[in-house]
Every structure is written in structure tokens, then in C-alpha cells.
Design a protein around this motif. Structure first.
Motif, PDB file in Angstrom:
ATOM      1  N   VAL B 142       0.800  -1.265   0.049  1.00 59.45           N
ATOM      2  CA  VAL B 142       0.104  -0.107   0.078  1.00 59.45           C
ATOM      3  C   VAL B 142       0.898   1.216   0.107  1.00 59.45           C
ATOM      4  CG1 VAL B 142      -1.729  -1.259   1.224  1.00 59.45           C
ATOM      5  CG2 VAL B 142      -0.020   0.326   2.560  1.00 59.45           C
ATOM      6  N   LYS B 143       0.230   2.366  -0.185  1.00 58.77           N
ATOM      7  CA  LYS B 143       0.912   3.759  -0.117  1.00 58.77           C
ATOM      8  C   LYS B 143       1.376   3.968   1.338  1.00 58.77           C
ATOM      9  CE  LYS B 143       0.575   8.698  -0.983  1.00 58.77           C
ATOM     10  NZ  LYS B 143       0.572   9.111   0.501  1.00 58.77           N
ATOM     11  N   MET B 144       2.587   4.281   1.587  1.00 61.78           N
ATOM     12  CA  MET B 144       3.057   4.631   2.871  1.00 61.78           C
ATOM     13  C   MET B 144       3.326   6.157   2.851  1.00 61.78           C
ATOM     14  SD  MET B 144       2.737   1.792   4.519  1.00 61.78           S
ATOM     15  CE  MET B 144       3.407   1.873   6.225  1.00 61.78           C
ATOM     16  N   ASP B 145       3.154   6.900   4.166  1.00 62.66           N
ATOM     17  CA  ASP B 145       3.163   8.198   4.231  1.00 62.66           C
ATOM     18  C   ASP B 145       4.928   8.664   4.860  1.00 62.66           C
ATOM     19  OD1 ASP B 145       0.762   9.047   3.103  1.00 62.66           O
ATOM     20  OD2 ASP B 145      -0.059   8.030   4.833  1.00 62.66           O
ATOM     21  N   TYR B 146       5.033   8.146   5.838  1.00 62.72           N
ATOM     22  CA  TYR B 146       6.328   8.181   6.352  1.00 62.72           C
ATOM     23  C   TYR B 146       7.101   6.844   6.747  1.00 62.72           C
ATOM     24  CZ  TYR B 146       4.545  12.940   7.000  1.00 62.72           C
ATOM     25  OH  TYR B 146       3.966  14.266   6.951  1.00 62.72           O
ATOM     26  N   TYR B 147       8.425   7.068   6.834  1.00 65.76           N
ATOM     27  CA  TYR B 147       9.388   5.949   7.232  1.00 65.76           C
ATOM     28  C   TYR B 147      10.224   6.479   8.235  1.00 65.76           C
ATOM     29  CZ  TYR B 147       7.698   4.610   2.432  1.00 65.76           C
ATOM     30  OH  TYR B 147       7.057   4.643   1.470  1.00 65.76           O
ATOM     31  N   LEU B 148      10.276   5.724   9.413  1.00 60.15           N
ATOM     32  CA  LEU B 148      11.310   6.150  10.743  1.00 60.15           C
ATOM     33  C   LEU B 148      12.032   4.906  10.457  1.00 60.15           C
ATOM     34  CD1 LEU B 148       8.960   7.158  13.617  1.00 60.15           C
ATOM     35  CD2 LEU B 148      10.684   8.443  12.581  1.00 60.15           C
ATOM     36  N   GLN B 149      13.458   5.198  10.334  1.00 63.50           N
ATOM     37  CA  GLN B 149      14.422   4.292  10.324  1.00 63.50           C
ATOM     38  C   GLN B 149      14.938   3.748  11.649  1.00 63.50           C
ATOM     39  OE1 GLN B 149      14.836   7.416   9.182  1.00 63.50           O
ATOM     40  NE2 GLN B 149      16.070   7.368   7.023  1.00 63.50           N
ATOM     41  N   GLY B 150      15.507   2.676  11.827  1.00 62.30           N
ATOM     42  CA  GLY B 150      15.942   2.144  12.968  1.00 62.30           C
ATOM     43  C   GLY B 150      15.621   0.584  13.201  1.00 62.30           C
ATOM     44  N   CYS B 151      16.205  -0.115  14.023  1.00 68.44           N
ATOM     45  CA  CYS B 151      15.970  -1.348  14.347  1.00 68.44           C
ATOM     46  C   CYS B 151      15.960  -1.633  15.697  1.00 68.44           C
ATOM     47  CB  CYS B 151      16.712  -2.480  13.619  1.00 68.44           C
ATOM     48  SG  CYS B 151      16.133  -4.054  13.960  1.00 68.44           S
ATOM     49  N   PRO B 152      15.229  -1.295  16.582  1.00 67.57           N
ATOM     50  CA  PRO B 152      14.122  -0.227  16.293  1.00 67.57           C
ATOM     51  C   PRO B 152      14.178   1.120  16.237  1.00 67.57           C
ATOM     52  CG  PRO B 152      13.830  -0.707  18.397  1.00 67.57           C
ATOM     53  CD  PRO B 152      15.038  -1.438  18.025  1.00 67.57           C
ATOM     54  N   PRO B 153      13.342   1.988  15.586  1.00 70.15           N
ATOM     55  CA  PRO B 153      13.807   3.395  15.743  1.00 70.15           C
ATOM     56  C   PRO B 153      13.750   3.854  17.254  1.00 70.15           C
ATOM     57  CG  PRO B 153      11.791   3.026  14.479  1.00 70.15           C
ATOM     58  CD  PRO B 153      12.319   1.645  15.006  1.00 70.15           C
ATOM     59  N   PRO B 154      14.652   4.623  17.645  1.00 75.99           N
ATOM     60  CA  PRO B 154      14.720   4.906  18.985  1.00 75.99           C
ATOM     61  C   PRO B 154      13.283   5.587  19.755  1.00 75.99           C
ATOM     62  CG  PRO B 154      16.403   5.940  18.078  1.00 75.99           C
ATOM     63  CD  PRO B 154      15.644   5.507  16.800  1.00 75.99           C
ATOM     64  N   ALA B 155      13.272   5.528  20.999  1.00 81.39           N
ATOM     65  CA  ALA B 155      11.743   6.154  21.385  1.00 81.39           C
ATOM     66  C   ALA B 155      11.689   7.441  21.256  1.00 81.39           C
ATOM     67  CB  ALA B 155      11.956   5.774  23.029  1.00 81.39           C
ATOM     68  N   ASP B 156      12.849   8.236  21.369  1.00 83.71           N
ATOM     69  CA  ASP B 156      12.860   9.505  20.998  1.00 83.71           C
ATOM     70  C   ASP B 156      12.537  10.158  19.535  1.00 83.71           C
ATOM     71  OD1 ASP B 156      13.546  10.154  23.666  1.00 83.71           O
ATOM     72  OD2 ASP B 156      15.674  10.411  23.356  1.00 83.71           O
ATOM     73  N   ALA B 157      12.766   9.238  18.781  1.00 80.12           N
ATOM     74  CA  ALA B 157      12.510   9.350  17.465  1.00 80.12           C
ATOM     75  C   ALA B 157      11.048   9.400  17.160  1.00 80.12           C
ATOM     76  CB  ALA B 157      13.147   8.700  16.288  1.00 80.12           C
ATOM     77  N   ILE B 158      10.437   8.206  17.850  1.00 82.14           N
ATOM     78  CA  ILE B 158       8.828   8.056  17.733  1.00 82.14           C
ATOM     79  C   ILE B 158       8.224   9.154  18.433  1.00 82.14           C
ATOM     80  CG2 ILE B 158       7.003   6.638  18.392  1.00 82.14           C
ATOM     81  CD1 ILE B 158       9.240   4.073  18.309  1.00 82.14           C
TER      82      ILE B 158
END
Ligand code: SF4
Lengths: 488, 181
Positions: B142-158
């Protein structure tokens, strides 16, 4: 259960609870009722498959501790350490330098603390505080935060403390890199240590409080809980040479439902002689059993309840006092009450906090010998007691340092048969011949949740139940359907 | 005005990205003042109750059910965020893409050293969903709007991304919050 294929009997009523779990993947429960509304079959299906054992082949062995933890972000430390323990053997190391072993233990107890706190406060407390039949709209952590804000904060802060310890020992809260084949890649600085010591008393006090809630709840409701989803079973865990509970290392001990030893102090590198896993067509999760007893009689439970049942004692004073009280209830014999998992889990939470205290006061954590070396070997088998139970990692590594074979038995898999038994028991006891309500279906999940299989397994229905009741004909065609998105 | 709703899903992921959401720690208490949670394994509505402002997706698609859930999220959410490497590019589960599925199944259910499977039948019951030939990242479905990198993305980024979106500010992520490990 008579047959292992999905039955599609005429006029059988089929009840589905989905999604019920995310146990290293995703799960659902199906219950088939016959014309007399009797339960003819009740199952927990694990519906996801990864294929990890095959696709890790060819990867260099030192990647395993960081790669394999991506199986499960709920207790990555357990996978990280089990793989590292296996790879210690591959690099020919049998004894780690004290600093390395103690750093790993600190990481592991931090993990125990955060995982047990998460399960008890975020996921289970709503059932205990509001009741199994409470309005699903409040029967969740948000409801707890609104009604019992202090308790919710304690849960969040206990978990945070565990996560901070993981970060200080592994480098990251989730999917860290601290353990390496043969050792660890950092020690604990004085500043880090002092930071943890500052909050320690508070953590111990909250852990005691959590234990008291679990204990009091179990004692008050003992009459109702004793039979709830309960059954006799074998129990398995690692055990220290002197019989103490040890969550990081030991030999394998299995006891029967009445306490008789099936095997004891088994070197886990020989696990293949003792454990096998049955495949059933209706679940991607296999069904482990003790080989000498066979698949019918050999299945067993793992995790906090099993560990309390196998241990002779706990080597920290407060948890030991709690263990004695717990075991007195069954006169020292194994406790087979499914709902006693919660109490046992909180005894371990306090044990983890006590262990963290002892380790923080140990100067070895500031040592500088971080790694040992030895002769390369072709096989490494690492076991650990993860928050949810015994975790098996087995690797064969070829002369090019590439992984040639891998076999994993994850903690939740060990509890596969018990969780299915619990579902079956609750379905028989509560769903036969009655008007099925959300509260009754929640009881199925309450029983599964006791095993703490994984996060979403332990989560709650809110508002709308995706409950499906289908009447399916012999040809498999749906004759009637009702209750989808039922509001209850 | 009612609060914006946030939904989350874990597809073929390890749940680590959801754990990272919880790693915002006590800010979770602020978050529940800002938003209402809808369908989510964390406080688990099992189906959508209303239209949602934001859907957070962990994991790519490895079976038919993942595809179904993802499409359902696209239908019910204004903004879809791919949270973490598995959602963005398939991640570790996509390592199976270089190997025929049959071999992965054989290793797990026929050839593994602890396997006991006298009938040699690989799980195939109609109750379990069908596996896809390979693991697909979300944007291929499906179409996605945003991508947050990391495995996992850090809590502060979220936290930074969610609060920015909820208050109509541009998302600003300092370099330290972009992790590619
Ligand atoms: S991106 Fe990493 S943390 Fe997130 S689901 Fe995938 S493996 Fe887990």
C-alpha cells in the motif's frame, strides 16, 4: 483431541478469537461446538512462520547474537545471550572472565525486571484490578493509568529501570550488541553504577509491592483460581549445581506433577537426547516433549511457575522467603495452578531486583578483562532461562566460520501444549451450553495470558470483539454467520 | 473536539518497534492525554472503531493475513508510518527471500534435529494463513506516508515524529536519532 485436522462437521458452531496472540508471531483461538453445544475441539493456533533456522545458514557465526534477537523484540536479551553462550563454545571458551559473566548476568536480570514488570503491570493488572468481566473499554493499561495512576507509574518506572540496565550493559535498550563470542564488549563505569544505586531502594520497594499485590490477589481468590485453566503437568528448567534457581546458567531438571524427578543436572549440550518436538498440521509452533515419556505424556511447562517448582531454593533472602510461602501452599510439592504463574513471576521480579543490587556492589563489574579465547569448535549449544522459560539455541559452524545448521526452541514453544490444555479446559468449563459473552471469551485469553506468551497475546479486547461464530456445513461452506464485530 | 486516534499493528516484525514505543516511558502518560488509542496490540482494540489520524506499522508482509491487516490500516488511517527496518525494507524476516520457501519449511518441520513428524506433513491447516512467496516491505503493498528508520527506531524519534504530526509541525529528527544498525 481426536483428530488433528480442522473439523468441518455439519452444524458445528465455530468460535474464533483473533488476534489473540503475537507469540514470536501471531495467534488465534478456534473453538468448535457440536449440536449439543459441547466443546468438540479447542485450539490455540500460531499463524506466523519465519524460517529463521534455514536462512541463517551461511551467515558468519559472530552475527548470531545480534541477528537472532530480531526474532523477538520483547525479550531480545534472552536470544542475544543464549546465542552468545552457544558462540562461547564455538570459540572454545568454557569459562568467561568474571567481568564478562557478571555483565551478562546484570543484563539478564535487567531484562527479567523489565519483562516481568511489563507483563504484570501493563497487561495483566487490568484483569486483576477490574475483573475478568469488566467493561473492555476500561480493562486495559489506559484504564489502569486513569484509575490507579500510582500503580501505572510504578509499572512504567520498574520497566524503565530494567531497560536502562540493558542499555548500560548491551549498548541499546532493544537489540543491543554487548555480548560477543567469548565475552562482553564493555564493563560498567562507576558513574553508571552510581546512577543505578541511587534508584535501587525505590526499585526494591516497588518490587516488594508488586509481589504483595500478586500474592494477595491469589490468596484471596484461591478458591476460584485453583481450578481455572489448571491441570497437572511436568515442569522443566535450568538449575544450579546446588539446586538453586539460576536464570542464567545450569543443568536441566525436569520434575513430574507430583515432584518426582524425571532427569536432573543434565548437561544441556546433550539436550537432543532428552527433548523432541512434535509437528501438528494446525499450528506453525511445534509441540516439545520429553523423549523418554513420549509426546502424549512428555509435554511440560516452563517459565516462572516451572522454575519455582523445580528449584530447591532461591539464593536471595527476600525472594527465598516468598518462595517458601508459595511452596507451603502445596506442601512443597509442585504447584499446578495455572493462575499461580503471576505470583511466581513476581517472586522472580523481586529476585531479579535483589540480584541487581548484589551485582552493582560487585567490583568485578569494573574489571577490564572482558574476553577469553580458545580453540575453535564445530558446535555450540546455549541455553538460558528467559522470562518466559527455557530457551534453546543450537548452532553448527563450518570451517569457513559460516553457520551450517541452527535449531531453536523458544520459550513460548515449550509452553505450547500447556497453553492449548488451558484453552481446552476453560472452554469446557465456561463455554458449554451457555450464552457466550465477551467476559467468557476473555477468560480464554486470561488463561493464555498467565503464560505470558508475548505482548499482544496478553493484551485485551476493547470495545468490539472480533468474535466470529460460524455454522459450517460438511462441505466447508458457511451456512450461517453471526456475531462479527459483536458489541458485548 | 475529540482527540485524534492512533492505531498500531505488528505484521512480520519482532515486536521490538512496539517495545520502543513503550520506551517513551512516563511520556506514555502524556500521550494518552493527547490521543486515543484505537486498534492496537498494546491496548488492543481487535478491530477499528473509528477513523484514525495515524497508523503505525511494524513489520513487512509475510503472509496473506499481514496483507489484509495492512490494507485495512490504509483504509482506516489518514497517515501511515512505516516503523522500523522490517516495515521499510522487510528486515530480518526478508532474509528468507533468497531461499525457496519449501526449504525453509522443510528445515523447520522435517529436517530439524528435534523434529518428531512421523506423517511428514508440513502445517497446512485451513486455520493458518497462507505464506507469501516472499516477504514484502509495506510500500510494495500500500502507499506509505512516512518512514522512521532504525531497528527499532529510538523512542525519542517516535516521540518526536508523533508529537510533530499531532501538532502540525514539521518532523525534525536530529542525526543521533537516525539509526541504521
Ligand atoms: S525493525 Fe527491528 S525492532 Fe522493529 S520489528 Fe523489525 S527487527 Fe524488530
Amino acid at each position: 483431541m481426536a483428530t488433528e485436522t480442522a473439523e468441518r462437521k455439519p452444524t458445528a458452531k465455530r468460535i474464533v478469537i483473533e488476534p489473540v496472540t503475537r507469540v514470536e508471531g501471531h495467534g488465534k483461538v478456534t473453538i468448535l461446538l457440536d449440536e449439543q453445544e459441547r466443546v468438540r475441539q479447542a485450539r490455540l493456533h500460531i499463524v506466523e512462520f519465519r524460517g529463521f533456522e534455514r536462512y541463517i545458514r551461511g551467515r558468519p557465526y559472530w552475527e548470531a547474537p545480534v541477528l537472532v534477537q530480531r526474532l523477538c523484540g520483547i525479550c531480545p536479551v534472552s536470544h542475544h545471550l543464549a546465542a552468545a553462550k552457544a558462540m562461547d563454545q564455538v570459540v572454545g571458551v568454557d569459562t568467561l572472565p568474571p567481568t564478562a559473566e557478571k555483565m551478562r548476568r546484570l543484563m539478564h536480570y535487567g531484562q527479567m525486571l523489565q519483562s516481568h514488570a511489563l507483563h504484570f503491570f501493563h497487561l495483566v493488572s487490568p484483569d486483576l484490578l477490574f475483573g475478568f468481566d469488566a467493561d473492555p473499554a476500561i480493562r486495559n493499561i489506559v484504564g489502569v493509568a486513569r484509575k490507579f495512576p500510582d500503580l501505572a507509574v510504578q509499572g512504567v518506572m520498574l520497566r524503565k529501570y530494567g531497560q536502562e540496565i540493558i542499555k548500560a550493559t548491551a549498548g541499546k535498550k532493544i537489540h543491543g550488541t554487548g555480548a560477543i563470542p567469548g565475552g562482553i564488549n564493555k564493563n560498567l563505569s562507576i558513574a553508571e553504577r552510581d546512577g543505578f544505586l541511587k534508584d535501587l531502594d525505590q526499585i526494591l520497594a516497588w518490587s516488594r509491592g508488586a509481589l504483595k499485590i500478586a500474592r494477595d490477589y491469589t490468596m484471596e481468590h484461591l478458591k476460584d483460581l485453583a481450578d481455572f485453566g489448571s491441570f497437572e503437568s511436568n515442569h522443566l528448567s535450568l538449575i544450579r549445581a546446588d539446586g538453586a534457581m539460576d536464570l542464567y546458567h545450569g543443568g536441566l531438571r525436569a520434575v513430574g506433577a507430583r515432584g518426582g524427578k524425571i532427569f536432573d543436572h543434565v548437561d544441556y549440550r546433550n539436550y537432543l537426547d532428552y527433548i523432541a518436538e512434535e509437528v501438528k498440521p494446525w499450528s506453525y509452533m511445534k509441540f516439545p516433549f520429553i523423549k523418554s515419556l513420549g509426546p502424549e505424556k512428555g509435554w511440560y511447562r516452563v517459565g516462572p511457575l516451572a522454575r519455582l517448582n523445580t528449584a530447591d531454593f532461591i539464593d536471595t533472602p527476600e525472594a527465598e522467603a516468598a518462595r517458601k510461602e508459595f511452596m507451603a501452599l502445596t506442601k512443597g510439592k509442585p504447584n499446578n495452578v495455572t493462575m499461580a504463574y503471576h505470583w511466581a513471576r513476581m517472586i522472580e521480579l523481586l529476585h531479579a531486583a535483589e540480584k541487581i543490587r548484589d551485582l552493582l556492589h560487585d567490583a568485578d563489574l569494573q574489571g577490564t578483562e572482558l574476553r577469553a579465547r580458545g580453540e575453535r569448535r564445530p558446535v555450540g549449544i546455549g541455553l538460558i532461562e528467559a522470562p518466559r522459560g527455557t530457551l534453546f539455541h543450537h548452532y553448527e559452524v563450518d570451517e569457513n566460520d559460516q553457520i551450517a545448521r541452527c535449531n531453536l526452541i523458544v520459550s513460548t514453544t515449550n509452553n505450547n501444549t500447556p497453553m492449548n490444555r488451558a484453552v481446552e479446559k476453560v472452554a469446557h468449563d465456561y463455554l458449554e451450553g451457555v450464552q457466550i459473552t465477551e467476559g467468557l471469551l476473555n477468560r480464554i485469553e486470561v488463561a493464555i495470558r498467565a503464560y505470558d506468551p508475548c505482548l499482544s497475546c496478553a493484551t485485551h479486547a476493547m470495545g468490539r470483539m472480533p468474535l466470529e461464530v460460524e455454522i459450517v456445513g460438511a462441505d466447508g461452506a458457511v451456512r450461517a454467520r453471526g456475531g462479527k464485530g459483536l458489541y458485548v | 473536539m475529540s482527540k485524534p486516534r492512533v492505531a498500531t499493528a505488528s505484521l512480520a516484525g519482532c515486536f521490538g518497534c512496539h517495545m520502543s514505543i513503550l520506551d517513551i516511558d512516563d511520556r506514555i502518560l502524556q500521550l494518552i492525554e493527547l490521543v486515543e488509542f484505537d486498534k492496537s496490540p498494546i491496548d488492543d482494540y481487535k478491530g477499528f472503531t473509528q477513523r484514525c489520524a495515524i497508523g503505525l506499522i511494524e513489520g513487512g508482509c509475510c503472509n496473506a493475513e499481514n496483507v489484509h491487516v495492512l490494507q485495512d490500516f490504509r483504509k482506516n488511517c489518514d497517515i501511515l508510518i512505516a516503523l522500523g527496518e522490517c516495515a521499510i525494507c522487510g528486515g530480518i524476516p526478508a532474509m528468507r527471500n533468497t531461499i525457496p520457501l519449501r526449504e525453509c519449511l522443510a528445515e523447520a518441520y522435517l529436517d530439524g534435529p528435534t523434529v518428531h513428524n512421523p506423517s511428514r506433513r508440513i502445517p497446512d491447516d485451513p486455520e493458518i494463513p497462507r505464506l507469501l512467496n516472499r516477504v514484502y516491505p509495506c510500500h510494495e503493498v500500500v502507499k506509505m506516508d512516512y518512514y522512521l528508520q532504525g531497528c527499532p527506531p529510538p523512542a525519542d524519534a517516535i516521540w518526536a515524529a508523533l508529537t510533530a504530526l499531532l501538532t502540525n509541525r514539521p518532523i525534525q529528527l536530529p542525526y543521533e536519532l537516525l539509526k541504521y544498525d
